[in-house]
Motif scaffolding. Structure first.
Motif, PDB file in Angstrom:
ATOM      1  N   GLN A   1      11.422  22.870  13.332  1.00 47.24           N
ATOM      2  CA  GLN A   1      11.265  21.988  14.129  1.00 47.24           C
ATOM      3  C   GLN A   1      10.001  20.976  13.437  1.00 47.24           C
ATOM      4  OE1 GLN A   1      10.567  24.131  17.765  1.00 47.24           O
ATOM      5  NE2 GLN A   1      12.256  23.358  19.013  1.00 47.24           N
ATOM      6  N   ALA A   2       9.191  21.660  12.941  1.00 51.93           N
ATOM      7  CA  ALA A   2       8.070  20.807  12.536  1.00 51.93           C
ATOM      8  C   ALA A   2       8.590  20.087  11.076  1.00 51.93           C
ATOM      9  CB  ALA A   2       6.975  21.909  11.965  1.00 51.93           C
ATOM     10  N   SER A   3       9.607  20.602  10.414  1.00 60.17           N
ATOM     11  CA  SER A   3      10.235  19.847   9.230  1.00 60.17           C
ATOM     12  C   SER A   3      10.815  18.724   9.966  1.00 60.17           C
ATOM     13  CB  SER A   3      11.005  20.635   8.610  1.00 60.17           C
ATOM     14  OG  SER A   3      10.128  21.795   7.854  1.00 60.17           O
ATOM     15  N   ASP A   4      11.575  18.826  11.147  1.00 55.32           N
ATOM     16  CA  ASP A   4      12.358  17.700  11.482  1.00 55.32           C
ATOM     17  C   ASP A   4      11.592  16.439  12.017  1.00 55.32           C
ATOM     18  OD1 ASP A   4      14.743  18.832  11.294  1.00 55.32           O
ATOM     19  OD2 ASP A   4      14.837  19.698  13.100  1.00 55.32           O
ATOM     20  N   PHE A   5      10.172  16.877  12.464  1.00 50.17           N
ATOM     21  CA  PHE A   5       9.369  15.871  13.044  1.00 50.17           C
ATOM     22  C   PHE A   5       8.728  15.188  11.799  1.00 50.17           C
ATOM     23  CE2 PHE A   5       4.996  14.804  13.724  1.00 50.17           C
ATOM     24  CZ  PHE A   5       5.043  14.076  14.946  1.00 50.17           C
ATOM     25  N   THR A   6       8.460  16.124  10.948  1.00 41.25           N
ATOM     26  CA  THR A   6       8.005  15.184   9.625  1.00 41.25           C
ATOM     27  C   THR A   6       8.716  14.208   9.050  1.00 41.25           C
ATOM     28  OG1 THR A   6       6.691  17.231   9.182  1.00 41.25           O
ATOM     29  CG2 THR A   6       7.035  15.762   7.285  1.00 41.25           C
ATOM     30  N   ARG A   7      10.121  14.705   8.968  1.00 43.56           N
ATOM     31  CA  ARG A   7      11.322  13.762   8.412  1.00 43.56           C
ATOM     32  C   ARG A   7      11.198  12.619   9.311  1.00 43.56           C
ATOM     33  NH1 ARG A   7      13.691  18.509   7.064  1.00 43.56           N
ATOM     34  NH2 ARG A   7      14.955  18.683   9.016  1.00 43.56           N
ATOM     35  N   GLN A   8      11.352  12.846  10.484  1.00 46.24           N
ATOM     36  CA  GLN A   8      11.711  11.558  11.652  1.00 46.24           C
ATOM     37  C   GLN A   8      10.200  10.528  11.445  1.00 46.24           C
ATOM     38  OE1 GLN A   8      12.416  13.263  15.425  1.00 46.24           O
ATOM     39  NE2 GLN A   8      14.271  14.192  14.598  1.00 46.24           N
ATOM     40  N   LEU A   9       9.183  11.315  11.244  1.00 48.65           N
ATOM     41  CA  LEU A   9       8.090  10.452  11.422  1.00 48.65           C
ATOM     42  C   LEU A   9       7.813   9.419  10.023  1.00 48.65           C
ATOM     43  CD1 LEU A   9       5.215   9.333  12.247  1.00 48.65           C
ATOM     44  CD2 LEU A   9       4.247  11.570  11.181  1.00 48.65           C
ATOM     45  N   GLU A  10       8.276  10.377   8.834  1.00 40.56           N
ATOM     46  CA  GLU A  10       8.075   9.647   7.621  1.00 40.56           C
ATOM     47  C   GLU A  10       9.163   8.446   7.773  1.00 40.56           C
ATOM     48  OE1 GLU A  10       7.816  10.326   2.725  1.00 40.56           O
ATOM     49  OE2 GLU A  10       7.582  12.147   4.292  1.00 40.56           O
ATOM     50  N   SER A  11      10.292   8.762   8.075  1.00 34.40           N
ATOM     51  CA  SER A  11      11.533   7.861   8.102  1.00 34.40           C
ATOM     52  C   SER A  11      11.125   6.645   8.797  1.00 34.40           C
ATOM     53  CB  SER A  11      12.730   8.375   8.459  1.00 34.40           C
ATOM     54  OG  SER A  11      13.794   7.664   8.606  1.00 34.40           O
ATOM     55  N   ARG A  12      10.926   6.847  10.013  1.00 32.74           N
ATOM     56  CA  ARG A  12      10.386   5.558  10.842  1.00 32.74           C
ATOM     57  C   ARG A  12       9.245   4.759  10.401  1.00 32.74           C
ATOM     58  NH1 ARG A  12       9.049   6.822  16.548  1.00 32.74           N
ATOM     59  NH2 ARG A  12       8.961   4.717  16.747  1.00 32.74           N
ATOM     60  N   PHE A  13       8.245   5.508   9.857  1.00 34.32           N
ATOM     61  CA  PHE A  13       7.141   4.826   9.108  1.00 34.32           C
ATOM     62  C   PHE A  13       7.405   3.966   8.172  1.00 34.32           C
ATOM     63  CE2 PHE A  13       2.849   5.328   6.702  1.00 34.32           C
ATOM     64  CZ  PHE A  13       2.562   4.240   7.506  1.00 34.32           C
ATOM     65  N   ARG A  14       8.265   4.711   6.961  1.00 30.92           N
ATOM     66  CA  ARG A  14       8.522   3.991   5.903  1.00 30.92           C
ATOM     67  C   ARG A  14       9.540   2.793   6.152  1.00 30.92           C
ATOM     68  NH1 ARG A  14       7.134   5.961   1.055  1.00 30.92           N
ATOM     69  NH2 ARG A  14       6.174   8.092   1.037  1.00 30.92           N
ATOM     70  N   GLY A  15      10.165   2.854   7.157  1.00 27.92           N
ATOM     71  CA  GLY A  15      11.225   1.867   7.694  1.00 27.92           C
ATOM     72  C   GLY A  15      10.469   0.670   8.064  1.00 27.92           C
ATOM     73  N   VAL A  16       9.383   0.845   8.720  1.00 28.30           N
ATOM     74  CA  VAL A  16       8.513  -0.342   9.285  1.00 28.30           C
ATOM     75  C   VAL A  16       7.647  -0.906   8.164  1.00 28.30           C
ATOM     76  CG1 VAL A  16       6.283  -0.685  10.652  1.00 28.30           C
ATOM     77  CG2 VAL A  16       8.007   0.652  11.410  1.00 28.30           C
ATOM     78  N   VAL A  17       7.428  -0.231   7.215  1.00 28.01           N
ATOM     79  CA  VAL A  17       6.668  -0.810   5.841  1.00 28.01           C
ATOM     80  C   VAL A  17       7.582  -1.600   4.945  1.00 28.01           C
ATOM     81  CG1 VAL A  17       5.543  -0.026   3.817  1.00 28.01           C
ATOM     82  CG2 VAL A  17       4.870   0.967   5.840  1.00 28.01           C
ATOM     83  N   ALA A  18       8.807  -0.978   4.876  1.00 23.33           N
ATOM     84  CA  ALA A  18       9.647  -1.641   3.960  1.00 23.33           C
ATOM     85  C   ALA A  18      10.341  -2.860   4.912  1.00 23.33           C
ATOM     86  CB  ALA A  18      11.246  -0.731   4.062  1.00 23.33           C
ATOM     87  N   GLU A  19      10.538  -3.012   6.119  1.00 21.38           N
ATOM     88  CA  GLU A  19      10.768  -4.399   6.665  1.00 21.38           C
ATOM     89  C   GLU A  19       9.575  -5.440   6.526  1.00 21.38           C
ATOM     90  OE1 GLU A  19      13.221  -6.846   9.155  1.00 21.38           O
ATOM     91  OE2 GLU A  19      13.485  -4.875   8.141  1.00 21.38           O
ATOM     92  N   ALA A  20       8.497  -5.076   6.529  1.00 21.04           N
ATOM     93  CA  ALA A  20       7.149  -5.907   6.339  1.00 21.04           C
ATOM     94  C   ALA A  20       7.568  -6.453   4.815  1.00 21.04           C
ATOM     95  CB  ALA A  20       5.964  -5.152   6.645  1.00 21.04           C
ATOM     96  N   ARG A  21       7.766  -5.470   3.793  1.00 22.93           N
ATOM     97  CA  ARG A  21       7.731  -5.728   2.468  1.00 22.93           C
ATOM     98  C   ARG A  21       9.004  -6.704   2.231  1.00 22.93           C
ATOM     99  NH1 ARG A  21       6.728  -1.201  -1.827  1.00 22.93           N
ATOM    100  NH2 ARG A  21       5.648  -3.200  -2.911  1.00 22.93           N
ATOM    101  N   ARG A  22       9.876  -6.503   2.715  1.00 17.00           N
ATOM    102  CA  ARG A  22      11.334  -7.354   2.742  1.00 17.00           C
ATOM    103  C   ARG A  22      10.576  -8.860   3.236  1.00 17.00           C
ATOM    104  NH1 ARG A  22      14.264  -2.824   4.255  1.00 17.00           N
ATOM    105  NH2 ARG A  22      14.416  -3.405   6.356  1.00 17.00           N
ATOM    106  N   SER A  23       9.939  -9.116   4.095  1.00 16.04           N
ATOM    107  CA  SER A  23       9.590 -10.311   4.513  1.00 16.04           C
ATOM    108  C   SER A  23       8.579 -10.979   3.618  1.00 16.04           C
ATOM    109  CB  SER A  23       9.151 -10.353   6.108  1.00 16.04           C
ATOM    110  OG  SER A  23       7.834  -9.581   6.107  1.00 16.04           O
ATOM    111  N   GLY A  24       8.226 -10.381   2.716  1.00 14.78           N
ATOM    112  CA  GLY A  24       7.030 -10.948   1.722  1.00 14.78           C
ATOM    113  C   GLY A  24       5.688 -10.819   2.185  1.00 14.78           C
ATOM    114  N   ALA A  25       5.358  -9.912   2.998  1.00 16.83           N
ATOM    115  CA  ALA A  25       4.117  -9.937   3.753  1.00 16.83           C
ATOM    116  C   ALA A  25       3.012  -9.618   2.890  1.00 16.83           C
ATOM    117  CB  ALA A  25       4.019  -9.030   5.083  1.00 16.83           C
ATOM    118  N   LEU A  26       1.819  -9.734   3.320  1.00 17.22           N
ATOM    119  CA  LEU A  26       0.751  -9.408   2.422  1.00 17.22           C
ATOM    120  C   LEU A  26       0.028  -8.245   3.013  1.00 17.22           C
ATOM    121  CD1 LEU A  26      -1.393 -12.772   2.454  1.00 17.22           C
ATOM    122  CD2 LEU A  26      -0.162 -11.965   0.430  1.00 17.22           C
TER     123      LEU A  26
END
Length: 219
Positions: free
Chosen positions: A58-83
């Protein structure tokens, strides 16, 4: 205790960056340089503070979900050319993805000062490029520069990872000394689950207070 956050903009201009004051639990992620190091640091810190009482699976699932969501937010911001991307990271280690602040820069074609047009009109056109309707627009200043504030609701879009509708507030300001450069600060929150609930209202008021601390950084 509030803390000051700064990012320098590498463009030849009297204005070299900006300053805003944010609470200590908001963390800045640079999106042009050092992004992966910042992402790893935040994830490591967050996960080290979470008291897992579940099984290792369960801990591993939580870790993967958190990292996936977090990286998704970062990737979306980078695609927009943000600073920069700012996210609240609580002392418990929880990365709150229900609110974010993205700072970016918009450039207009350099046709000369006389062709730039009225700054307020230009700002409204820039903010209206995505076709958003029923937006609340108002004009004013940010540290002496012409600025336009827009507030609207962004519908849910499961295809882009947005399971809930969000409330979005944007400040677009003309960079002093360069009619082609515009500073954009875009705040987004899902509130307590609805973009029009009391938490969303309170967070929008908070963001307006944050933008009242905005100052240009000059070389």
């Amino acid at each position: 205790m509030p803390s000051e956050a700064t990012e320098l903009v590498s463009v030849d201009s009297p204005v070299t960056g900006y300053r805003i004051i944010l609470p200590d639990d908001w963390t800045r992620l640079p999106l042009r340089h050092g992004t992966e190091d910042a992402v790893r640091r935040i994830l490591d810190e967050a996960l080290s503070r979470v008291p897992f009482r579940a099984s290792t699976g369960q801990a591993s699932d939580f870790t993967r979900q958190l990292e996936s969501r977090f990286r998704g937010v970062v990737a979306e911001a980078r695609r927009s050319g943000a600073l920069d991307l700012y996210l609240p990271v609580r002392k418990t280690g929880t990365v709150n993805l229900g609110a974010s602040l993205v700072v970016s820069e918009t450039l207009l074609p350099r046709r000369g000062e006389s062709d730039a047009g009225d700054p307020t009109d230009v700002a409204v056109r820039l903010l209206s490029r995505d076709g958003s309707r029923n937006a609340d627009l108002s004009s004013g200043e940010l540290d002496g520069a012409v600025a336009v504030r827009r507030e609207h609701v962004v519908p849910a879009d499961a295809g882009r990872g947005a399971e809930l509708a969000s409330r979005r507030v944007e400040y677009l300001a003309s960079v002093p000394g360069d009619a082609a450069r515009w500073f954009l600060a875009a705040f987004s929150t899902v509130g307590g689950g609805r973009p029009d609930d009391e938490l969303a209202d309170a967070l929008v008021e908070w963001f307006d207070a944050v933008m009242a601390t905005f100052r240009w950084r000059r070389g």
